[in-house]
Motif scaffolding. Structure first.
Motif, PDB file in Angstrom:
ATOM      1  N   ILE A  31       0.842  -1.199   0.000  1.00  0.00           N
ATOM      2  CA  ILE A  31       0.000   0.000   0.000  1.00  0.00           C
ATOM      3  C   ILE A  31       0.879   1.253   0.000  1.00  0.00           C
ATOM      4  N   LEU A  32       1.985   1.203   0.747  1.00  0.00           N
ATOM      5  CA  LEU A  32       2.878   2.360   0.824  1.00  0.00           C
ATOM      6  C   LEU A  32       3.545   2.654  -0.521  1.00  0.00           C
ATOM      7  N   ILE A  33       3.877   1.593  -1.269  1.00  0.00           N
ATOM      8  CA  ILE A  33       4.641   1.777  -2.514  1.00  0.00           C
ATOM      9  C   ILE A  33       3.914   2.663  -3.533  1.00  0.00           C
ATOM     10  N   PRO A  34       2.656   2.350  -3.917  1.00  0.00           N
ATOM     11  CA  PRO A  34       1.986   3.247  -4.877  1.00  0.00           C
ATOM     12  C   PRO A  34       1.706   4.637  -4.301  1.00  0.00           C
ATOM     13  N   LEU A  35       1.456   4.708  -2.975  1.00  0.00           N
ATOM     14  CA  LEU A  35       1.229   6.014  -2.339  1.00  0.00           C
ATOM     15  C   LEU A  35       2.481   6.881  -2.435  1.00  0.00           C
ATOM     16  N   PHE A  36       3.624   6.319  -2.040  1.00  0.00           N
ATOM     17  CA  PHE A  36       4.875   7.086  -2.064  1.00  0.00           C
ATOM     18  C   PHE A  36       5.296   7.405  -3.501  1.00  0.00           C
ATOM     19  N   LYS A  37       5.038   6.468  -4.413  1.00  0.00           N
ATOM     20  CA  LYS A  37       5.396   6.729  -5.815  1.00  0.00           C
ATOM     21  C   LYS A  37       4.676   7.969  -6.331  1.00  0.00           C
ATOM     22  N   GLU A  38       3.384   8.050  -5.986  1.00  0.00           N
ATOM     23  CA  GLU A  38       2.583   9.185  -6.449  1.00  0.00           C
ATOM     24  C   GLU A  38       2.960  10.483  -5.731  1.00  0.00           C
ATOM     25  N   LYS A  39       3.078  10.430  -4.414  1.00  0.00           N
ATOM     26  CA  LYS A  39       3.278  11.661  -3.642  1.00  0.00           C
ATOM     27  C   LYS A  39       4.706  12.197  -3.746  1.00  0.00           C
ATOM     28  N   GLY A  41       6.677  11.423  -6.480  1.00  0.00           N
ATOM     29  CA  GLY A  41       7.016  11.475  -7.897  1.00  0.00           C
ATOM     30  C   GLY A  41       8.170  10.547  -8.267  1.00  0.00           C
ATOM     31  N   LEU A  42       8.067   9.263  -7.888  1.00  0.00           N
ATOM     32  CA  LEU A  42       9.162   8.312  -8.045  1.00  0.00           C
ATOM     33  C   LEU A  42       9.017   7.463  -9.302  1.00  0.00           C
ATOM     34  N   GLU A  43      10.144   6.931  -9.781  1.00  0.00           N
ATOM     35  CA  GLU A  43      10.132   5.870 -10.792  1.00  0.00           C
ATOM     36  C   GLU A  43       9.750   4.568 -10.087  1.00  0.00           C
ATOM     37  N   GLN A  44       9.380   3.524 -10.861  1.00  0.00           N
ATOM     38  CA  GLN A  44       8.976   2.261 -10.252  1.00  0.00           C
ATOM     39  C   GLN A  44      10.097   1.643  -9.414  1.00  0.00           C
ATOM     40  N   TRP A  45      11.338   1.692  -9.917  1.00  0.00           N
ATOM     41  CA  TRP A  45      12.433   1.095  -9.148  1.00  0.00           C
ATOM     42  C   TRP A  45      12.701   1.872  -7.858  1.00  0.00           C
ATOM     43  N   GLN A  46      12.484   3.187  -7.886  1.00  0.00           N
ATOM     44  CA  GLN A  46      12.682   3.996  -6.682  1.00  0.00           C
ATOM     45  C   GLN A  46      11.601   3.687  -5.640  1.00  0.00           C
ATOM     46  N   GLN A  48      10.270   0.887  -5.227  1.00  0.00           N
ATOM     47  CA  GLN A  48      10.597  -0.420  -4.665  1.00  0.00           C
ATOM     48  C   GLN A  48      11.644  -0.340  -3.551  1.00  0.00           C
ATOM     49  N   LEU A  49      12.212   0.854  -3.334  1.00  0.00           N
ATOM     50  CA  LEU A  49      13.150   1.026  -2.226  1.00  0.00           C
ATOM     51  C   LEU A  49      12.457   0.871  -0.874  1.00  0.00           C
ATOM     52  N   VAL A  50      11.126   0.959  -0.864  1.00  0.00           N
ATOM     53  CA  VAL A  50      10.373   0.634   0.356  1.00  0.00           C
ATOM     54  C   VAL A  50      10.700  -0.794   0.786  1.00  0.00           C
ATOM     55  N   ASP A  51      10.598  -1.716  -0.151  1.00  0.00           N
ATOM     56  CA  ASP A  51      10.943  -3.104   0.165  1.00  0.00           C
ATOM     57  C   ASP A  51      12.439  -3.278   0.381  1.00  0.00           C
ATOM     58  N   PHE A  52      13.248  -2.509  -0.352  1.00  0.00           N
ATOM     59  CA  PHE A  52      14.698  -2.594  -0.172  1.00  0.00           C
ATOM     60  C   PHE A  52      15.070  -2.270   1.272  1.00  0.00           C
ATOM     61  N   ALA A  53      14.515  -1.172   1.804  1.00  0.00           N
ATOM     62  CA  ALA A  53      14.818  -0.771   3.183  1.00  0.00           C
ATOM     63  C   ALA A  53      14.357  -1.820   4.185  1.00  0.00           C
ATOM     64  N   PHE A  54      13.162  -2.346   3.959  1.00  0.00           N
ATOM     65  CA  PHE A  54      12.577  -3.298   4.903  1.00  0.00           C
ATOM     66  C   PHE A  54      13.354  -4.615   4.927  1.00  0.00           C
TER      67      PHE A  54
END
Length: 476
Positions: A31-39, A41-46, A48-54
């Protein structure tokens, strides 16, 4: 580990409670990934850094475990106890959840990733302590079944996590809710999560768990790495966690691009993926209750269908689930696969990884609901892989079991790397073709099953034969 011939069920059920949070948080990342991507202004790989950090936190946590064990002159968990290891891990995760508040206030993507990293760091310690603990409270050859039981609870958390977090952030599933949400919307959900971590830490503090340690001498260094099954197991965990996380965390972008949805509307599909994990693990947990052979066959049909109904009921509180009814077809495929495996651990792994690859390829080559549900069904066929890989990878390690467990947990790093790889592929070729990365992972895991079975047989260990032998006695 000292071997136990019967399962300590009160200890087992207490241990399963902590599993709930691991998947609750991991699934909510979807849920966080599409929210953060939109808010942001990230690329898809950026994104995915949500999962990278976790998931990178699991790798770092395992390194720290080995370093502190080396400094202290022995296995650190043997010194503090498995129970205390779980408690300290819960406290660390609570600290990370509390940090979401100032990070969201500052609208800093870097600080939010740092908070999530600390949550994952606590999970690393919890899982390093819990996995061998679950195996130690009963016979080693049924360790995979006990881990499956924990996984069943784990994935119930994964099923309701995206629904609860999505509702807490967006307030509704209306398209305009996604536009109205802000980064600050994540503050309160993670404050509540911190309170829950602290409550469970107190529950464990007052619980009467047996003191379980590895009574054999622990050799210094990295002696566990001389066992080829551990090397294979580490690679298997890396790829398995990677494919599980990647399917889920890229699903939001898949839904946005192919179904025209907004970030407030993806929660129920992410929940169905993690609910699929629950369906598979509930089915695999049946053996823990030692039913008669006749009842066992009935339960292999009834339990997954009941679990599917529970998944639909959980999602239906905030969503229309009528489009999910046809997903019962995929559940029936899983039931047939389970009967075909005869519950033999290696055979089960081979059948499920083969089906995972086939369904993912179908998802890439087709369109509409067939493609969507075929991709989501990866959850069904991932469901039993963790306990199977973990048990096979640590089989026969003896005094190196704790060390081997730490190496295995370290390879949860795959959840940090593979989603980013798929994100990069998606940025170049599109989100749907990028799921070929997931298909390649399933194919590797099929090869893992064949290879590790040969390695163990050369050491006189045959999990499938041992399971068949034990199943012919008692209630089986």
């Amino acid at each position: 580990m000292s071997e136990t011939k019967t399962t300590n069920k009160p200890a087992l059920y207490t241990l399963t409670t902590v599993w709930f949070f691991w998947s609750f948080v991991a699934a909510s990342n979807g849920i966080l990934i599409p929210l953060f991507k939109e808010k942001f202004g990230l690329e898809q790989w950026q994104a995915q850094l949500v999962d990278f950090a976790f998931y990178a936190a699991y790798f770092v946590g395992s390194i720290l475990y080995l370093v502190f064990s080396r400094i202290s002159g022995g296995d650190i968990l043997n010194k503090i106890g498995y129970k205390n290891g779980i408690i300290y891990g819960l406290i660390i995760s609570a600290v990370g959840s509390l940090l979401f508040y100032p990070a969201a206030e500052a609208k800093s993507y870097t600080l939010l990733l740092s908070a999530l990293f600390i949550v994952g760091l606590g999970f690393s310690l919890q899982q390093t302590a819990t996995q061998p603990f679950m195996i130690a409270v009963g016979p080693p050859e049924t360790g995979a079944q006990r881990i499956n039981l924990g996984g069943a609870v784990n994935n119930f958390g994964g099923t309701i996590g995206p629904i609860i977090v999505s509702f807490a952030i967006f307030g509704s599933i209306a398209p305009e809710a996604a536009a109205a949400a802000t980064v600050e919307s994540v503050k309160m959900p993670y404050l509540y999560l911190a309170a829950l971590f602290i409550a469970v830490a107190l529950f464990f503090w007052f619980s009467k768990l047996p003191r379980v340690t590895n009574t054999e001498k622990i050799e210094p260094g990295m002696g566990a790495l001389k066992y080829p099954q551990l090397i294979w197991g580490m690679a298997g965990i890396f790829v398995y966690v990677g494919v599980e996380v990647s399917i889920s965390s890229n699903l939001g972008e898949y839904l946005v691009q192919t179904q025209g949805l907004t970030s407030s509307q993806v929660g129920k599909y992410v929940a169905l993926f993690w609910g699929s994990m629950m369906i598979g693990r509930w089915t695999a947990s049946i053996g823990n209750f030692n039913p008669s052979e006749k009842l066992r066959k009935v339960l292999f049909v009834v339990v997954p269908l009941v679990a599917f109904a529970i998944v639909l009921a959980s999602i239906s509180f905030t969503n229309d689930v009528s489009e999910f009814y046809v997903y019962a077809f995929y559940v029936l495929v899983m039931i047939i696969a389970y009967f075909a495996s005869k519950e033999k651990p290696v055979r089960l792994l081979l059948i499920f990884t083969a089906l995972g690859a086939i369904m993912t390829i179908i998802g890439v080559l087709t369109t509409g609901k067939v493609a969507l549900f075929s991709l989501i069904s990866g959850g069904l066929f991932c469901s039993i892989l963790w306990p199977s890989i973990f048990s096979l990878g640590t089989a026969g390690l003896g005094k190196y079991t704790n060390q081997g467990s730490a190496f295995m947990i370290m390879m949860i790093l795959g959840g940090a790397i593979i989603p980013v790889i798929q994100g990069l592929v998606a940025d170049f070729v599109g989100i749907q073709p990028s799921y070929l990365v997931a298909a390649a992972c399933f194919i590797f895991l099929f090869i893992f099953g064949i290879s590790v079975q040969k390695v163990l047989k050369n050491q006189g260990i045959d999990f499938d034969a041992e399971f068949e032998k034990n199943s012919s006695v008692g209630g089986h």
